[in-house]
Scaffold this active site. Sequence first.
Site, PDB file in Angstrom:
ATOM      1  N   GLY B 149       0.494  -0.803   0.267  1.00  0.00           N
ATOM      2  CA  GLY B 149       0.003  -0.007   0.254  1.00  0.00           C
ATOM      3  C   GLY B 149       0.982   1.394  -0.098  1.00  0.00           C
ATOM      4  O   GLY B 149       2.134   1.552   0.209  1.00  0.00           O
ATOM      5  N   CYS B 150      -0.103   2.272   0.354  1.00  0.00           N
ATOM      6  CA  CYS B 150       1.601   3.456   0.023  1.00  0.00           C
ATOM      7  C   CYS B 150       1.407   3.555   0.930  1.00  0.00           C
ATOM      8  O   CYS B 150       2.275   4.788   0.827  1.00  0.00           O
ATOM      9  CB  CYS B 150       0.220   4.054  -1.065  1.00  0.00           C
ATOM     10  SG  CYS B 150      -1.405   5.102   0.270  1.00  0.00           S
TER      11      CYS B 150
END
Lengths: 346, 346, 346, 346
Positions: B149-150
């Site tokens: 994920g970011c």
Amino acid sequence: MKISIVGATGYTGAELLRILASHPAAEVLYITSESQPGTGIHEIYPHLTRFYTKTLASLADLEKIALESEVIFIGLPHGHAMEVGRKATAINPQVKIIDLGADYRFKNHAIYEQWYKVEHTHKEARAVYGLTELYRSQVKDAAIIGNPGCYTTASILALAPLVKYKLVDLKSLIIDAKSGVSGAGRGLSLGSHFTEVFESVKAYNVAGHRHTPEIEAVLGEIAGQELVINFTPHLIPVARGILSTCYANLKDGVSPEAVDEAYRAAYSGEYFIRLLGRGAYPVTKNTRGTNFCDIGWHIDNRTGRIIAIAAIDNLVKGAAGQAVQNMNVIFNLDEKTGLDYAPLYP
Amino acid sequence: MKISIVGATGYTGAELLRILASHPAAEVLYITSESQPGTGIHEIYPHLTRFYTKTLASLADLEKIALESEVIFIGLPHGHAMEVGRKATAINPQVKIIDLGADYRFKNHAIYEQWYKVEHTHKEARAVYGLTELYRSQVKDAAIIGNPGCYTTASILALAPLVKYKLVDLKSLIIDAKSGVSGAGRGLSLGSHFTEVFESVKAYNVAGHRHTPEIEAVLGEIAGQELVINFTPHLIPVARGILSTCYANLKDGVSPEAVDEAYRAAYSGEYFIRLLGRGAYPVTKNTRGTNFCDIGWHIDNRTGRIIAIAAIDNLVKGAAGQAVQNMNVIFNLDEKTGLDYAPLYP
Amino acid sequence: MKISIVGATGYTGAELLRILASHPAAEVLYITSESQPGTGIHEIYPHLTRFYTKTLASLADLEKIALESEVIFIGLPHGHAMEVGRKATAINPQVKIIDLGADYRFKNHAIYEQWYKVEHTHKEARAVYGLTELYRSQVKDAAIIGNPGCYTTASILALAPLVKYKLVDLKSLIIDAKSGVSGAGRGLSLGSHFTEVFESVKAYNVAGHRHTPEIEAVLGEIAGQELVINFTPHLIPVARGILSTCYANLKDGVSPEAVDEAYRAAYSGEYFIRLLGRGAYPVTKNTRGTNFCDIGWHIDNRTGRIIAIAAIDNLVKGAAGQAVQNMNVIFNLDEKTGLDYAPLYP
Amino acid sequence: MKISIVGATGYTGAELLRILASHPAAEVLYITSESQPGTGIHEIYPHLTRFYTKTLASLADLEKIALESEVIFIGLPHGHAMEVGRKATAINPQVKIIDLGADYRFKNHAIYEQWYKVEHTHKEARAVYGLTELYRSQVKDAAIIGNPGCYTTASILALAPLVKYKLVDLKSLIIDAKSGVSGAGRGLSLGSHFTEVFESVKAYNVAGHRHTPEIEAVLGEIAGQELVINFTPHLIPVARGILSTCYANLKDGVSPEAVDEAYRAAYSGEYFIRLLGRGAYPVTKNTRGTNFCDIGWHIDNRTGRIIAIAAIDNLVKGAAGQAVQNMNVIFNLDEKTGLDYAPLYP
């Protein structure tokens, strides 16, 4: 009231003028600027056309200003404000001083001198810290108000109930704050240059921002013991707004209901504090242009922490609005006078 | 490589297409969309004119896609990606899968199922977590990549050296993160409506964001023990960029130099990690459009805490860029291939 | 006045509520929403907390609303507003209607039907076009007001003096307008999605925007002859604000002083029109949150053209503010009542 | 090519460095700054870390620079660039000069001197106007390039086909342009101060902007007769991007198809010009970070006008990108070299 503003051309001064233009009891006498005396304020701030035609005076007029005014707001850089405060109260002991800078915020002058790197030259002033909701009874009788910083207002209001009711470990306080660019003022700098700030976010002054000792002093006073915190300011690409996200370890056995009750006990009668409640998310835009402070809080059972969040408009509750709120208290007006309008949304 | 993208019309898919358009070894075969099959990708994303004229396929073409592709990037919502992964690898056991969603990120499927509220249907997959700098040797031989994920990419990269070298108290980890709106995708919602987001900032999903267990799992693995963290995401009015501000209590006796050394030891050979050093401030804009992660750190002697800050472009190092980086590793290309260009500043 | 708002949950409705909250003579009775009846308005718009606790009614309550209200503001899509107007005035012939949409803006119903593609169902209404400064005497006695569009308000105010005093070639009128995104309302669309709009600018509806015939009708009426114009709207990444840049060929022999005199003659007594003068630049931010329209003009001797520029806040002078201004006129209040406060700058 | 950049610390210089970092044939030798010589470029622009470690030289090094470089890009203020051009070509007659300012843009020096208020000191230079698509054959053999202004590039490209094929009345040309703030450079001014620009729009320099005579000269040359235009620039709150909305009266009998054909005839072989077609809307974001110019046009039958719209990134096609495009042409490289990548969207 007869009002003067010394140092009126920064954003805080402009915001005071905006608010006072709709204040039914306010009469603005003098506004000063050392950089542009003789200029009309509407030339510097055309948005004020229809509300002011005044020409800027300067500090050379201080005697007249002090004698004729009932209250002087000061919007000067630190170090200069206390000089004005000292002289003005000497000229006219009746005049009330509300300084929007840091000079009168510290009871302990040594801390001021350590963080601001100047000698305090008005130590005999019996200044009161103007976070209205927490110091109202002292503000009422104050001659000189040290109006709180923007970050400090949001951060202290978020944490004060937790500290007051001894719900959190005082060694665990961390404040991660996000501010709009107006907080940096109207002075030119690469850090406020549009293309540098836009579409970007960064932290600055980590572990060194001058609002740190101010928060520590007030929370420490509430706690009855000294404390140190982490305070990390961030610059985000908006003009107005501060969001303070505050972390603390809950003491063992503190229930969510006890937390809720602490916020209610602290603020339930406060018009300008809107308690959104547990699980709610303050949004800076919901406070834009107003004196409101929105507060929500979250409890993380997995880590035992509380995350308390406060949103304000840094130029209003974080500066000019709270200054007017304090003026209202001092002059026995309804505290909401001139401040009771809805936020500009969206 | 022959590449297909399943679920190509979200921002992550568009970003993959942008990057792959300049990747010398990439040949894009199929791109799919369940909502707009048959449409030209340049009609949906006119900025891609001159680079793609492809018409969108759909999952009905999966057999063909799986057979003809060497690597499939998946940009589908969680729950759907693992179905595609399962089927595609059944059709063609040689095809590499790089999923940009959450389905393949968790070794412990129970945690996935608990936080994502769906049953995991591809538990036999031997997926590798694709945070390249930390899992490069496993990525090299992986058939299926769970691309991070970011928020997790920025947060883990900031904290990993501190955890790895046992410099901090594992119970004290707090991550306060700020993200641009592209992280919420192209799907319409009031939370991404321009007028709601602009000139505002707020926290969301406090104590409940799904990147929390992902960060905990990876840092826990590095630490060799389970841990829980506080993770607080904020939405700021920019399109791209994540800043993760991470707090931890330094263990007694840890010197600033030991901290510096840990970062150097962890990352000195890493092209995409730019260590700005102690006292430095990462700025999201400095990474815009690129696969870089900028890291700076600060030590607060007064509180004994370290504040580590990482900045990335959420769509690149936080999604499509790291996916291509992983592809390069898998196919034995120079890891920088197609990713080695300067940020778009200002 | 007893006021109801039918269709209160769009931005225009929210702005009416904001303004009316500080209007000394306003009492809000009913507010309606067909999509969220039964919900508290402060739940939809938390920024209104402290000002409204009302629950949303619906059109099912129209009889009650019409009977008890002295004025009804309508914030419904075109086609629906005239139905409400027709029914409400049938129920209570005394009630005043101020429609913020297009249904009552056109004297020539054929033009309305041609551009809006619906049949006009309330042709017998003797509606007045509510551009207050130009139609004040008719507004005074009106039962139904067609409140002007946002673009049209700025554009007409910029051009009206030139047309009225026959200073320009009527075949040469071109209006290039720039609007903030709030003009597109709160309804979700890709065109108002943050990441699509941010850091971008584009034109839309060239030669086809529905404010075109509205501007033509009013300027034609002033000119005493039919005319056609070019009107080009643009979307810029701000929430509020419209800037109309208007081009016209000056007739031979028209002096700059004659132009200046025309603007003064038209507007010198108008509180909400701030004539910045020849050579001056209106700035949308200077009008933010207020009912002001700032106008400046420039004469290009090389080409013989005048460039007249007007700035407004599209939600105030372009919608809710002007609606309240019209209400004040109808009810014989000082026109500034509830609207006389300074812009929010910066 | 061996490349030097004189005046490298403005946004144009930084953009040249960004582009050249990925240009396969470029070797950057010297970069200069008069304000910060001796500083590392990555200290001024940390985003360039990993790409440049160079220390800034100064004009004191011009002899060395001229002798060792094959091409010098000049990013100095007008008046200074021609001095560097004159000296550098005297030192090394082989060196190619590409000036990104105005000094070499005008064939008629009197017009330059009139609008820029300085004497032209390098009149003997046989400079070529570097709007590549229109002057490619001359650029090929040029020793000195006057690289076009940002507004002029977008505006001329939108109007040139209409002028060339004599489809419009030359007296009717009006250009209404909107620019991001990076066009104003990195120098500090209140006009580029974040809080002043944000959430606002305004026109500036109406009837007096210096890009006016540049557009007139080029369009006049294409038309074969002198002409004057109206050019109105606006500042919008984005970092990058120019949108030029251009108005012209179509000559009698010009069909929409004839207009379409003119655009195709002019640009169909041009890689960097993306003709979106009649009825289409260029969006600045679709060109962000690239050398593309997107063009759409609209015909209004009611008024007989054409509205042609062009979108560019002002720092790329409007400055550094076109400069590199010109360098490629001069050195017989594929014109796309180093410029052929997709826009950064969103």
